[in-house]
Design an enzyme around this catalytic site. Structure first.
Site, PDB file in Angstrom:
ATOM      1  N   GLU A 195     -17.431  -0.149  10.336  1.00  0.00           N
ATOM      2  CA  GLU A 195     -16.709  -0.730   9.111  1.00  0.00           C
ATOM      3  C   GLU A 195     -15.312   0.041   9.317  1.00  0.00           C
ATOM      4  OE1 GLU A 195     -18.647  -0.720   5.566  1.00  0.00           O
ATOM      5  OE2 GLU A 195     -20.362  -1.764   6.110  1.00  0.00           O
ATOM      6  N   ILE A 222     -16.908  -5.313  16.538  1.00  0.00           N
ATOM      7  CA  ILE A 222     -18.393  -5.761  16.655  1.00  0.00           C
ATOM      8  C   ILE A 222     -18.343  -6.491  18.077  1.00  0.00           C
ATOM      9  CG2 ILE A 222     -20.436  -7.012  15.895  1.00  0.00           C
ATOM     10  CD1 ILE A 222     -19.284  -4.712  14.287  1.00  0.00           C
ATOM     11  N   GLU A 271     -20.297   4.497  20.219  1.00  0.00           N
ATOM     12  CA  GLU A 271     -21.488   5.258  20.173  1.00  0.00           C
ATOM     13  C   GLU A 271     -21.140   6.795  19.471  1.00  0.00           C
ATOM     14  OE1 GLU A 271     -21.963   2.407  21.084  1.00  0.00           O
ATOM     15  OE2 GLU A 271     -23.927   2.179  22.263  1.00  0.00           O
ATOM     16  N   THR A 284     -17.596   9.211  18.597  1.00  0.00           N
ATOM     17  CA  THR A 284     -16.529   9.908  19.251  1.00  0.00           C
ATOM     18  C   THR A 284     -16.914  11.215  19.979  1.00  0.00           C
ATOM     19  OG1 THR A 284     -15.597  10.889  17.475  1.00  0.00           O
ATOM     20  CG2 THR A 284     -14.796   8.537  17.766  1.00  0.00           C
ATOM     21  N   GLU A 295     -15.593  13.972  19.165  1.00  0.00           N
ATOM     22  CA  GLU A 295     -15.587  14.880  18.190  1.00  0.00           C
ATOM     23  C   GLU A 295     -16.895  14.900  17.395  1.00  0.00           C
ATOM     24  OE1 GLU A 295     -12.014  14.278  19.822  1.00  0.00           O
ATOM     25  OE2 GLU A 295     -13.058  12.761  18.835  1.00  0.00           O
TER      26      GLU A 295
END
Length: 408
Positions: free
Chosen positions: A147, A177, A385, A387, A389
């Site tokens: 989202e 999506i 999937e 980042t 980070e």
């Protein structure tokens, strides 16, 4: 990385991780892998520019993918799939990563983050209703989690599902999506209650794309991965029956999200290795054939140094992704190892793609040259999937927590 995320990723075994009679043996898998390799290199690679220009996978290639069983390669055989486990999945993914990533995207969610939610958490009725059609490609499943305010960490999602009699009413919006414009089923994550303690308040619902109130926005225009379609999805008071709740329980949602993402990270790492191998192969071929001052550029030591760095990256990625898949498969590590593989391999392919363009010189900056496409396509791998980070937080936080537990 929150304690809830850690708990979700270290509980509830994945049935696909335990070898069983329904899974593919080594000989049969070797045949599947060889057929996939041949299909990718002889049928898809020659049409990469066609895919990019049309921003679509040709219908005949999609039909061949379905005939080969690739829409359900990771779906158990009892539901019409090939039944590949994760150690086999990554070998297949390295072959699929060798060409336009849009091809894999066409059936990736069926096998991965959407399909695995049903495989591991769905009721028998839900599996019977959907899995065979997902495995055949008659149904395209999308994973509706991300989202505007909830990307790499699902904890912040705001889409709500409220009980109304025997039904649930879902309201909210999702972003980026994959396969939304062609999806038949949205595996949708929604908040059913406020988070409290170790309960994130998130459940998962099976929402048919044609349900009243489901709206799919226009296709996103992206930097790369032409042919892999994404879009926003809005749920405007979408009513679904009680049996649309995955697992028949509100409690399984967050675990389903985290376990599916962890498995998917190993798969994405393998895709990155395949793309890096292709960039390296293209660069070696170019360095061997292109000349400067009458001599092949492959004879120049600085070019050889770039090729050496690329080869080192590819080989390290291959070894790491296979080890991460093995650890996930055995249950030894389904948290840190997937993140390590995803972090290393997706960062590695970015460096390899950059070197590939450098080896090609000005030619590498031209459209319709494979390394130019690869350079743009692989940038996304560091984002979805979770980042890079987020992977660092999972890895670092996991190591510290493990040391703290050992010291008690």
């Amino acid at each position: 990385m929150t304690d809830r995320e850690a708990t979700a990723m270290t509980t509830t075994p994945d049935p696909m991780s335990t070898p069983g009679p329904e899974q593919v043996g080594d000989e049969d898998f070797a045949a599947i892998l060889a057929a996939t390799r041949d299909f990718v290199r002889s049928r898809v690679v020659p049409r990469e520019n066609e895919i990019a220009e049309a921003d679509a996978i040709p219908d005949d290639l999609r039909a061949q993918v379905a005939d080969m069983g690739l829409f359900g390669y990771a779906i158990p055989q009892e539901w019409g799939g090939l039944g590949l486990n994760l150690t086999q999945d990554v070998e297949l993914a390295m072959e699929l990563g060798y060409t336009s990533l849009a091809l894999r995207s066409l059936f990736g969610t069926n096998n991965g983050i959407a399909g695995q939610v049903l495989v591991n958490y769905g009721t028998d009725t839900q599996k019977a209703a959907w899995l065979e059609r997902i495995a055949s490609g008659d149904v395209v499943a999308s994973f509706a989690l991300t989202e505007p305010g909830a990307g790499s960490s699902p904890a912040g999602l705001r889409t709500k599902a409220e009980a109304d009699g025997d039904d649930w009413v879902i309201t909210g919006g999702k972003r980026f999506i994959t396969n939304a414009p062609i999806a038949d089923l949205f595996v949708t994550f929604a908040r059913t209650r406020e988070a409290e303690g170790n309960d994130p308040g998130i459940a998962v619902f099976l929402v048919p794309a044609d349900a009243p109130g489901v709206q799919v926005g226009p296709r996103d225009r992206k930097m790369g991965q032409e042919g892999a379609w994404t879009a926003d999805v809005t749920f405007d008071g979408v009513r679904v029956p009680a049996d649309a709740l995955v697992g028949g329980s509100e409690e399984v949602g967050y675990k389903a999200a985290m376990m599916s993402l962890a498995r998917g990270r190993v798969h994405i790492a393998a895709l990155a290795v395949g793309a890096a191998r292709r960039a390296l192969d293209e660069s070696v071929a170019y360095a061997t054939g292109a000349t400067q001052a009458g001599a092949p550029i492959g004879g120049f030591q600085l070019v050889q140094a770039m090729l050496a760095d690329m080869q080192t990256g590819v080989m390290s990625g291959e070894a790491l992704v296979r080890e991460a898949a093995r650890k996930y498969h055995t249950g030894e590590d389904r948290r840190i190892a997937p993140s390590v593989a995803k972090l290393h391999c997706t960062e590695m392919v970015g460096r390899v793609a950059d070197l590939a363009v450098q080896v090609h010189g000005g030619t590498g900056y031209m459209r319709e040259v494979p390394v130019e496409r690869i350079y743009r396509e692989v940038r996304l791998l560091r984002l979805y999937e979770g980042t890079s980070e987020i992977q660092r937080l999972i890895i670092g936080g996991g190591l510290v927590k493990a040391a703290q537990r050992a010291a008690r």
